[in-house]
Design a protein around this motif. Structure first.
Motif, PDB file in Angstrom:
ATOM      1  N   ILE A 101     113.909  33.530 -33.557  1.00 43.60           N
ATOM      2  CA  ILE A 101     114.783  32.865 -32.571  1.00 43.60           C
ATOM      3  C   ILE A 101     116.226  33.347 -32.744  1.00 43.60           C
ATOM      4  O   ILE A 101     116.987  33.430 -31.767  1.00 43.60           O
ATOM      5  N   MET A 102     116.597  33.717 -33.975  1.00 46.07           N
ATOM      6  CA  MET A 102     117.974  34.156 -34.242  1.00 46.07           C
ATOM      7  C   MET A 102     118.239  35.599 -33.816  1.00 46.07           C
ATOM      8  O   MET A 102     119.381  36.054 -33.838  1.00 46.07           O
ATOM      9  N   LEU A 125     112.547  34.089 -16.340  1.00 50.61           N
ATOM     10  CA  LEU A 125     113.215  35.264 -16.931  1.00 50.61           C
ATOM     11  C   LEU A 125     112.300  36.484 -16.927  1.00 50.61           C
ATOM     12  O   LEU A 125     112.756  37.621 -16.810  1.00 50.61           O
ATOM     13  N   PHE A 162     127.175  28.544 -29.349  1.00 48.05           N
ATOM     14  CA  PHE A 162     127.022  28.244 -30.782  1.00 48.05           C
ATOM     15  C   PHE A 162     128.297  28.639 -31.515  1.00 48.05           C
ATOM     16  O   PHE A 162     128.685  29.804 -31.490  1.00 48.05           O
ATOM     17  N   THR A 217     111.069  30.684 -19.416  1.00 50.17           N
ATOM     18  CA  THR A 217     110.501  31.962 -19.871  1.00 50.17           C
ATOM     19  C   THR A 217     109.833  32.688 -18.710  1.00 50.17           C
ATOM     20  O   THR A 217     109.967  33.915 -18.544  1.00 50.17           O
ATOM     21  N   PRO A 237     120.330  32.627 -26.496  1.00 50.67           N
ATOM     22  CA  PRO A 237     119.817  31.326 -26.064  1.00 50.67           C
ATOM     23  C   PRO A 237     119.748  31.204 -24.546  1.00 50.67           C
ATOM     24  O   PRO A 237     120.194  32.078 -23.810  1.00 50.67           O
ATOM     25  N   VAL A 238     119.202  30.094 -24.103  1.00 48.89           N
ATOM     26  CA  VAL A 238     119.188  29.718 -22.687  1.00 48.89           C
ATOM     27  C   VAL A 238     120.435  28.860 -22.473  1.00 48.89           C
ATOM     28  O   VAL A 238     120.592  27.828 -23.136  1.00 48.89           O
ATOM     29  N   ARG A 246     128.901  28.412 -34.895  1.00 49.42           N
ATOM     30  CA  ARG A 246     128.639  28.301 -36.336  1.00 49.42           C
ATOM     31  C   ARG A 246     128.127  29.641 -36.871  1.00 49.42           C
ATOM     32  O   ARG A 246     127.447  30.393 -36.165  1.00 49.42           O
ATOM     33  N   CYS A 250     119.606  40.061 -15.455  1.00 52.26           N
ATOM     34  CA  CYS A 250     120.661  39.628 -16.390  1.00 52.26           C
ATOM     35  C   CYS A 250     121.943  40.432 -16.217  1.00 52.26           C
ATOM     36  O   CYS A 250     122.955  40.122 -16.855  1.00 52.26           O
ATOM     37  N   HIS A 298     124.118  32.998 -23.015  1.00 54.73           N
ATOM     38  CA  HIS A 298     123.653  33.940 -21.992  1.00 54.73           C
ATOM     39  C   HIS A 298     123.183  33.204 -20.738  1.00 54.73           C
ATOM     40  O   HIS A 298     121.994  33.119 -20.468  1.00 54.73           O
ATOM     41  N   LYS A 311     124.417  36.401 -27.924  1.00 55.87           N
ATOM     42  CA  LYS A 311     123.717  35.678 -28.986  1.00 55.87           C
ATOM     43  C   LYS A 311     124.398  34.350 -29.334  1.00 55.87           C
ATOM     44  O   LYS A 311     123.725  33.329 -29.468  1.00 55.87           O
ATOM     45  N   VAL A 356     122.443  33.817 -17.510  1.00 54.00           N
ATOM     46  CA  VAL A 356     122.186  35.212 -17.124  1.00 54.00           C
ATOM     47  C   VAL A 356     123.079  35.754 -15.999  1.00 54.00           C
ATOM     48  O   VAL A 356     123.603  36.854 -16.107  1.00 54.00           O
ATOM     49  N   HIS A 365     125.624  44.110 -24.585  1.00 53.45           N
ATOM     50  CA  HIS A 365     124.563  43.195 -24.165  1.00 53.45           C
ATOM     51  C   HIS A 365     123.570  43.002 -25.324  1.00 53.45           C
ATOM     52  O   HIS A 365     122.728  43.856 -25.591  1.00 53.45           O
ATOM     53  N   VAL A 390     109.676  34.285 -32.625  1.00 54.30           N
ATOM     54  CA  VAL A 390     109.468  34.210 -31.168  1.00 54.30           C
ATOM     55  C   VAL A 390     108.451  35.277 -30.766  1.00 54.30           C
ATOM     56  O   VAL A 390     107.423  34.980 -30.150  1.00 54.30           O
ATOM     57  N   ALA A 403     121.169  40.528 -25.705  1.00 52.42           N
ATOM     58  CA  ALA A 403     120.187  39.498 -25.363  1.00 52.42           C
ATOM     59  C   ALA A 403     119.140  39.394 -26.469  1.00 52.42           C
ATOM     60  O   ALA A 403     118.656  38.308 -26.789  1.00 52.42           O
TER      61      ALA A 403
HETATM   62  N1  COA Z   1     119.627  31.037 -31.230  1.00 53.27           N
HETATM   63  C1  COA Z   1     119.929  30.010 -32.062  1.00 53.27           C
HETATM   64  N2  COA Z   1     119.493  28.761 -31.894  1.00 53.27           N
HETATM   65  C2  COA Z   1     118.730  28.524 -30.815  1.00 53.27           C
HETATM   66  C3  COA Z   1     118.395  29.521 -29.906  1.00 53.27           C
HETATM   67  C4  COA Z   1     118.874  30.825 -30.144  1.00 53.27           C
HETATM   68  N3  COA Z   1     118.577  31.836 -29.330  1.00 53.27           N
HETATM   69  N4  COA Z   1     117.632  29.003 -28.929  1.00 53.27           N
HETATM   70  C5  COA Z   1     117.505  27.695 -29.205  1.00 53.27           C
HETATM   71  N5  COA Z   1     118.172  27.399 -30.335  1.00 53.27           N
HETATM   72  C6  COA Z   1     118.255  26.111 -31.018  1.00 53.27           C
HETATM   73  C7  COA Z   1     118.602  24.995 -30.070  1.00 53.27           C
HETATM   74  O1  COA Z   1     119.997  24.791 -29.999  1.00 53.27           O
HETATM   75  C8  COA Z   1     117.889  23.840 -30.684  1.00 53.27           C
HETATM   76  O2  COA Z   1     118.665  23.396 -31.774  1.00 53.27           O
HETATM   77  P1  COA Z   1     118.758  21.815 -32.138  1.00 53.27           P
HETATM   78  O3  COA Z   1     117.358  21.406 -32.473  1.00 53.27           O
HETATM   79  O4  COA Z   1     119.711  21.798 -33.274  1.00 53.27           O
HETATM   80  O5  COA Z   1     119.267  21.174 -30.880  1.00 53.27           O
HETATM   81  C9  COA Z   1     116.625  24.448 -31.280  1.00 53.27           C
HETATM   82  O6  COA Z   1     116.944  25.839 -31.489  1.00 53.27           O
HETATM   83  C10 COA Z   1     115.411  24.356 -30.375  1.00 53.27           C
HETATM   84  O7  COA Z   1     115.823  24.720 -29.063  1.00 53.27           O
HETATM   85  P2  COA Z   1     114.789  24.974 -27.889  1.00 53.27           P
HETATM   86  O8  COA Z   1     115.568  25.028 -26.616  1.00 53.27           O
HETATM   87  O9  COA Z   1     113.660  24.008 -27.998  1.00 53.27           O
HETATM   88  O10 COA Z   1     114.273  26.432 -28.246  1.00 53.27           O
HETATM   89  P3  COA Z   1     113.058  27.180 -27.609  1.00 53.27           P
HETATM   90  O11 COA Z   1     112.103  27.477 -28.705  1.00 53.27           O
HETATM   91  O12 COA Z   1     112.553  26.463 -26.385  1.00 53.27           O
HETATM   92  O13 COA Z   1     113.736  28.526 -27.076  1.00 53.27           O
HETATM   93  C11 COA Z   1     113.975  30.880 -27.253  1.00 53.27           C
HETATM   94  C12 COA Z   1     114.102  29.524 -27.966  1.00 53.27           C
HETATM   95  C13 COA Z   1     114.471  31.961 -28.197  1.00 53.27           C
HETATM   96  C14 COA Z   1     112.520  31.152 -26.901  1.00 53.27           C
HETATM   97  C15 COA Z   1     114.834  30.842 -25.967  1.00 53.27           C
HETATM   98  O14 COA Z   1     116.164  30.597 -26.334  1.00 53.27           O
HETATM   99  C16 COA Z   1     114.731  32.127 -25.197  1.00 53.27           C
HETATM  100  O15 COA Z   1     113.812  32.308 -24.415  1.00 53.27           O
HETATM  101  N6  COA Z   1     115.689  33.064 -25.373  1.00 53.27           N
HETATM  102  C17 COA Z   1     115.674  34.323 -24.673  1.00 53.27           C
HETATM  103  C18 COA Z   1     116.308  34.177 -23.337  1.00 53.27           C
HETATM  104  C19 COA Z   1     116.140  35.407 -22.525  1.00 53.27           C
HETATM  105  O16 COA Z   1     115.107  36.055 -22.510  1.00 53.27           O
HETATM  106  N7  COA Z   1     117.189  35.771 -21.777  1.00 53.27           N
HETATM  107  C20 COA Z   1     117.196  36.909 -20.936  1.00 53.27           C
HETATM  108  C21 COA Z   1     117.314  38.134 -21.736  1.00 53.27           C
HETATM  109  S1  COA Z   1     117.861  39.573 -20.834  1.00 53.27           S
END
Ligand code: COA
Length: 388
Positions: free
Chosen positions: A207-208, A129, A186, A126, A212-213, A188, A87, A336, A332, A338, A286, A201, A288
């Motif tokens: 998740i917040m 990553l 995002f 996942t 995101p991806v 909002r 990343c 991201h 956030k 990456v 950062h 998660v 993440a």
């Molecule tokens: N923050 C806020 N909202 C998020 C979000 C996040 N991080 N990730 C997804 N959403 C929202 C989507 O926009 C979607 O909204 P909608 O229904 O209004 O369209 C809903 O949540 C579902 O999205 P989805 O893509 O199905 O989520 P998911 O459960 O597959 O993935 C995570 C969520 C957190 C697991 C994924 O974003 C993730 O793996 N994040 C970490 C990435 C990472 O590790 N990066 C490298 C780090 S160094």
């Protein structure tokens, strides 16, 4: 060594780009940076492209050559290479571009970062990553990347008594700033309650608390500081470019709550720029995962260990606070992608230092710091930028 300046910066919107491919994204950002620098692609003498995993995300390797080709300079026979550091690939590419100019080997360099992540289902993303962690000793045993960050968060909460409510302040601030950034994934605001009630998660990270991806690309054009004014009236000096690594797997480390690589990259960067934390007007940290931002703020010397949340609670991380934090929205809220992130953080700082950041402008910003991390804070890269 020569001093290095940024003369052009550009980026795409971050988010889900169903209608754009990897090459579309990188060309869009690259052309914006080239136009902003008042040069043409023909002036570019070398290209460094930050990218973590295009081979896995979209089946495209050889990203350096792809960028040169679709930037229209394949016939110029210039060097073009992909730089990978998980990343932190974007900042690693910038570090390479910085060295190329500082050494005097090249006079104009294009640094890009790109990732196209949303074409695959979540479980595949996942797994890709997780390649930033230790595949044999962590991932094969069941750890995902969010799970490793969750272990860091749990340990931190145990040591310092930080609550989930306090940790939630970081994504709340990021979203408040992201809501002001038209290029953010995002746009909002969210509340502490929304962070706490969001789907879990990896406990304690909902998740917040996770970035995101995203898809996106960012680019900057570098030249030497003494040549920069030939191209622009508002060059931005890179006063420091510092990179440090540590053990890749968490179990090899002395501590889960202190990032040796961030401490070392910060130390080198402050020395190189002849600055201290108090001299920094804004930061792109950062974030993440919320815990990574918290450790980053502390390990870069902006707060005592265990107390970063107090800055958030006191309003110090707001745009008008003492340490404006992630005005872009950070990983956030801005998103991201990456391989692009580290370059995108620097694009934001360039906009801020040129007073071009619109509604999220930090008043009087003259010195900014970008902190980009690869893996579980395994690689840390710190850039300090200032108005020339
Ligand atoms: N923050 C806020 N909202 C998020 C979000 C996040 N991080 N990730 C997804 N959403 C929202 C989507 O926009 C979607 O909204 P909608 O229904 O209004 O369209 C809903 O949540 C579902 O999205 P989805 O893509 O199905 O989520 P998911 O459960 O597959 O993935 C995570 C969520 C957190 C697991 C994924 O974003 C993730 O793996 N994040 C970490 C990435 C990472 O590790 N990066 C490298 C780090 S160094």
């Amino acid at each position: 060594m020569r001093e290095v300046a940024i003369i052009g910066a550009g980026e795409t919107k971050y988010g889900e780009h169903w209608d754009k491919s990897l090459r579309d994204l990188v060309v869009e950002a690259g052309l914006k940076a080239v136009e902003d620098a008042n040069i043409t692609a023909d002036d570019v003498q070398a290209i460094f492209g930050g990218n973590m995993s295009a081979g896995s995300f979209v089946g495209q390797d050889h990203v350096g050559a792809l960028i040169a080709d679709f930037a229209g300079v394949a016939d110029k026979k210039i060097p073009a290479m992909r730089i990978e550091s998980a990343c932190a690939s974007g900042a690693a590419a910038l570090h390479a571009g910085y060295m190329a100019i500082a050494s005097g080997m090249y006079d104009i360099v294009l640094v890009g970062g790109v990732e196209k992540m949303t074409d695959l289902p979540g479980d595949m993303v996942t797994d890709i990553l997780a390649g930033a962690a230790d595949r044999e000793w962590e991932v094969f045993l069941g750890a995902t990347f969010p799970a490793l960050a969750a272990m860091m968060a749990r340990r931190y909460m145990h040591e310092f008594g930080m609550t989930k409510e306090q940790m939630a302040l970081f994504p709340v601030i990021a979203h408040k700033h992201g809501a002001l950034n038209p290029d953010a994934h995002f746009q909002r605001e969210i509340t502490v309650d929304a962070v706490l009630k969001a789907p879990m998660v990896a406990d304690p990270l909902t998740i917040m608390n996770c970035s995101p991806v995203s898809d996106g690309s960012a680019a900057v054009v570098l030249t030497s500081a003494d040549m920069a004014r030939k191209y622009t009236d508002s060059p931005i000096k890179i006063s420091a470019s510092a990179f440090a690594n540590e053990y890749i797997s968490l179990h090899s480390r002395e501590s889960l709550i202190r990032s040796v690589s961030t401490i070392e990259a910060g130390r080198k960067a402050y020395k190189m720029a002849k600055k201290e934390p108090k001299d920094i007007d804004l930061v792109e940290i950062h974030d993440a995962f919320s815990i990574i931002a918290i450790e980053g703020i502390e390990d870069l010397g902006f707060a005592k260990k265990g107390e970063a949340w107090k800055l958030a609670e006191e309003g110090q991380l707001n745009l008008d606070g003492s340490l404006p934090y992630n005005p872009s929205g950070g990983l956030k809220a801005k998103g991201h992608p990456v391989g692009a992130t580290g370059v995108g953080q620097v694009v934001e700082i360039v906009k801020q230092l040129r007073n071009e950041a619109g509604k999220r402008q930090v008043d009087g910003a003259e010195v900014g710091l970008a902190h980009n991390v690869g893996g579980t804070m395994t690689s840390s890269i710190v850039h300090i930028l200032e108005v020339m």
